[in-house]
Design a protein around this motif. Structure first.
Motif, short mmCIF file in Angstrom:
data_model
loop_
_atom_site.label_atom_id
_atom_site.label_comp_id
_atom_site.label_asym_id
_atom_site.label_seq_id
_atom_site.Cartn_x
_atom_site.Cartn_y
_atom_site.Cartn_z
N TYR A 1 -13.90 -6.48 -4.13
CA TYR A 1 -13.78 -5.39 -3.16
C TYR A 1 -14.42 -4.15 -3.79
N LEU B 1 -14.35 -2.14 0.55
CA LEU B 1 -13.05 -1.55 0.24
C LEU B 1 -12.80 -0.42 1.23
N LYS C 1 -3.55 -2.73 4.71
CA LYS C 1 -4.34 -3.95 4.84
C LYS C 1 -4.32 -4.68 3.50
N ILE D 1 -5.14 -7.27 0.33
CA ILE D 1 -6.27 -7.66 -0.52
C ILE D 1 -6.03 -9.08 -1.00
N ASP E 1 -7.48 1.65 4.25
CA ASP E 1 -6.26 0.89 4.56
C ASP E 1 -5.87 -0.05 3.43
N HIS E 2 -6.86 -0.51 2.64
CA HIS E 2 -6.53 -1.34 1.48
C HIS E 2 -5.77 -0.52 0.45
#
Length: 319
Positions: A112, A133, A142, A144, A136-137
């Motif tokens: 990512y 990336l 979200k 990973i 929200d990661h």
């Protein structure tokens, strides 16, 4: 005599191993769960981070492949045993067996990044683009993929120490990095031009902090100096004595310098952003003498030495 020969052979092998290690050591970078690379423009920090991310994703994908094969073997054995029990049950030799419980497999780890990276996977002759990336990661909205490598180039463009009062950074991002091994169990690589601009709560969690500088390249070969910086809660140790004692030359080979076939990232990846500039000044104003009376300012300060005509014309405003 035979024992002496064996001892001499063993000593020779040890010496050879030491020599080989000394030769390849400058090409290696030690790595824990997290790695922070700092350095000015053109210092080689992004190149180093990208290459390291590719090395680490191969390790993680290999581990994933071994684990996946193991799970499939276990599931195959369980299916076989279940089928045998079903046959025995149909012949009314045993009670009906319980439903089979199969182990789930996980998706393959990826890189990512906020910088496009085109890298080789563990599948022979296969390449893939890194996953984008997203915000929200970082704020835990979200997920990973487990075991992945996260590479954030120029972390201070995402957030700086001055953004610490933003709750999503103060709590969500901080939690992600604090429990990175628990949640992701992969690797985290950050780069920045200045380590002091990085949020201190993030900077303290970096196991290895390397300052890159004095980068140079020739054809496909490159080298730069790397200094392992000691991080404390208060300051970064950057005394001249410390730097001289802890700086080493790092050497590398990157085929992408000369062959697009092996290009894994673009060193000017963000260049297209400048195409959106509001005014393209293709005929800039030029100086016509060696003296100038103008100082570029972003504030409203007016010096007693400023040209009053320009102040009156609105070029400088009173604070």
């Amino acid at each position: 005599m035979e024992n002496i020969s064996n001892i001499l052979l063993l000593i020779g092998l040890i010496i050879l191993a030491i020599i080989i290690f000394k030769i390849i050591a400058p090409y290696l970078i030690k790595m824990d769960t997290t790695l922070f690379l700092s350095g000015g423009l053109g210092s080689g920090k992004t190149l180093t981070g990208v290459i390291k991310a590719q090395q680490l994703i191969k390790i993680k994908q290999t581990q994933w492949l071994i684990a996946t094969i193991k799970i499939k073997i276990i599931n195959a054995i369980r299916k076989s045993k279940y089928q045998k029990k079903l046959k025995q049950w149909k012949k009314k030799k045993i009670d009906k067996p319980k439903d089979i419980e199969l182990l789930p497999t996980k998706p393959r780890p990826v890189i990512y990044s906020n910088l496009p990276i085109y890298y080789k996977t563990i599948v022979p002759f296969q390449k893939e683009w890194s996953a984008k990336l997203q915000k929200d990661h970082l704020i835990l909205k979200k997920g990973i993929i487990y075991g992945s490598v996260i590479f954030i180039d120029e972390i201070t463009q995402v957030f700086t120490q001055f953004d610490w009062n933003i709750e999503e950074i103060k709590y969500n991002v901080n939690e992600l990095i604090t429990f990175f091994r628990h949640y992701i169990n992969g690797y985290l690589i950050l780069t920045s031009q200045s380590d002091s601009d990085v949020v201190v709560q993030v900077r303290r969690k970096m196991n290895i902090n390397i300052w890159c500088y004095d980068f140079s390249k020739f054809w496909i070969f490159y080298r730069n100096r790397m200094c392992d910086l000691h991080m404390s809660d208060q300051i970064t140790n950057t005394s001249s004595t410390y730097i001289s004692e802890n700086t080493k030359w790092h050497y590398g080979i990157y085929l992408g310098f000369k062959f697009n076939k092996y290009l894994t990232y673009d060193t000017h990846a963000y260049s297209e952003r400048y195409n959106n500039i509001a005014e393209k000044d293709i005929n800039p104003k030029r100086f016509n003498k060696f003296k100038t009376n103008e100082i570029i300012r972003f504030n409203n300060y007016v010096s007693p030495l400023d040209d009053r005509r320009k102040v009156d014309n609105g070029l400088h405003r009173n604070p």
